[in-house]
Design an enzyme around this catalytic site. Structure first.
Site, PDB file in Angstrom:
ATOM      1  N   THR A 221     -84.852  13.831  11.930  1.00 52.10           N
ATOM      2  CA  THR A 221     -84.263  13.464  11.397  1.00 52.10           C
ATOM      3  C   THR A 221     -85.045  12.086  11.087  1.00 52.10           C
ATOM      4  OG1 THR A 221     -82.139  13.274  11.191  1.00 52.10           O
ATOM      5  CG2 THR A 221     -82.802  12.196  12.634  1.00 52.10           C
TER       6      THR A 221
ATOM      7  N   LYS B  77     -75.463  12.993   9.599  1.00 52.86           N
ATOM      8  CA  LYS B  77     -75.714  12.018  10.527  1.00 52.86           C
ATOM      9  C   LYS B  77     -75.301  10.855  11.317  1.00 52.86           C
ATOM     10  CE  LYS B  77     -80.043  15.329   9.962  1.00 52.86           C
ATOM     11  NZ  LYS B  77     -81.232  15.563  10.257  1.00 52.86           N
TER      12      LYS B  77
ATOM     13  N   GLY C 251     -74.777   7.071  13.225  1.00 54.15           N
ATOM     14  CA  GLY C 251     -76.362   7.747  13.209  1.00 54.15           C
ATOM     15  C   GLY C 251     -76.821   7.521  14.679  1.00 54.15           C
TER      16      GLY C 251
ATOM     17  N   SER D  84     -87.385  11.274  14.209  1.00 54.36           N
ATOM     18  CA  SER D  84     -89.343  11.404  13.657  1.00 54.36           C
ATOM     19  C   SER D  84     -89.932  11.005  12.747  1.00 54.36           C
ATOM     20  CB  SER D  84     -89.274  13.338  13.581  1.00 54.36           C
ATOM     21  OG  SER D  84     -88.435  13.497  12.345  1.00 54.36           O
TER      22      SER D  84
ATOM     23  N   ALA E  17     -89.069  11.039   3.888  1.00 55.64           N
ATOM     24  CA  ALA E  17     -89.519  12.099   3.493  1.00 55.64           C
ATOM     25  C   ALA E  17     -90.608  12.647   3.268  1.00 55.64           C
ATOM     26  CB  ALA E  17     -87.655  12.151   2.481  1.00 55.64           C
TER      27      ALA E  17
ATOM     28  N   CYS F 259     -92.918  12.782   6.157  1.00 57.05           N
ATOM     29  CA  CYS F 259     -92.175  13.409   7.575  1.00 57.05           C
ATOM     30  C   CYS F 259     -91.723  14.854   7.291  1.00 57.05           C
ATOM     31  CB  CYS F 259     -91.310  12.480   8.430  1.00 57.05           C
ATOM     32  SG  CYS F 259     -91.261  13.276  10.368  1.00 57.05           S
TER      33      CYS F 259
ATOM     34  N   THR G  70     -88.184  15.544   7.224  1.00 53.90           N
ATOM     35  CA  THR G  70     -87.210  14.783   6.736  1.00 53.90           C
ATOM     36  C   THR G  70     -86.924  14.777   5.968  1.00 53.90           C
ATOM     37  OG1 THR G  70     -87.291  12.518   8.337  1.00 53.90           O
ATOM     38  CG2 THR G  70     -86.600  12.324   6.588  1.00 53.90           C
TER      39      THR G  70
END
Length: 184
Positions: free
Chosen positions: A12, A44, A56, A135, A166, A169, A172
């Site tokens: 995440t 989350k 979060g 991550s 995003a 990663c 993500t």
């Protein structure tokens, strides 16, 4: 088994930005197991207390829910004292035999303070109003720091930074949950 397919849950990116009278925490929705995306719209980021605290999490979901419940109890025990509630939770997390095994990190904020909490007893305030975990946290953190001096509000910085993370990663995605509070 290859490192990228070790059967561990991975996920995440959670980002907090405090700017212009607002504090915003946002996170993506992807939950991965090895090379498989198990869920793309996990939530989350959520509110705790009387809605005056945003949290979060990154890490194992069940562990995060346990920590949410524990933090909620600490907030009831120490109303209006987020720092104290978080320090007490961190003490329990570090010393309790069951809690020590939990694999998660949390970003927590209210109108006055923002913190990162970990199972090693860390309760850290961001130096510059920006903090990230997970991550893709370093990607989002870098993007947010680069965008912080621009003419963007806190929510726009969080959204843009999470989208950048995003794109980089693999753990993500762009299914974002954003919560904000007016800062004190």
């Amino acid at each position: 088994m290859a490192e990228h397919d070790d059967g561990r849950w991975r996920a995440t990116t959670i980002l907090m930005v405090r700017k212009g009278g607002k504090v915003v925490i946002g996170g993506d929705g992807q939950v991965s197991l090895g090379q498989t995306i198990m869920k793309s719209n996990a939530r989350k980021v959520r509110r705790l207390g009387r809605g005056d605290v945003i949290v979060g999490f990154a890490g194992a979901t069940a562990d995060a829910f346990t920590l949410f419940e524990r933090l909620e109890a600490k907030l009831e025990q120490y109303p209006g004292q987020l720092m104290r509630a978080c320090v007490e939770l961190a003490k329990d997390w570090r010393t309790d035999r069951y809690l020590r095994r939990l694999e998660a990190m949390m970003l927590v904020a209210d109108r006055q303070v923002g913190l990162v909490l970990s199972g090693t007893g860390d309760v850290l305030e961001p130096q510059d109003g920006v903090m990230a975990i997970g991550s893709g946290g370093n990607y989002a953190l870098s993007a947010a720091r680069a965008l912080a001096d621009m003419d963007l509000d806190a929510e726009a910085i969080v959204r843009k930074s999470l989208r950048i993370a995003a794109e980089i990663c693999v753990y993500t995605n762009s299914e974002l949950t954003i919560e904000s509070l007016d800062a004190a």
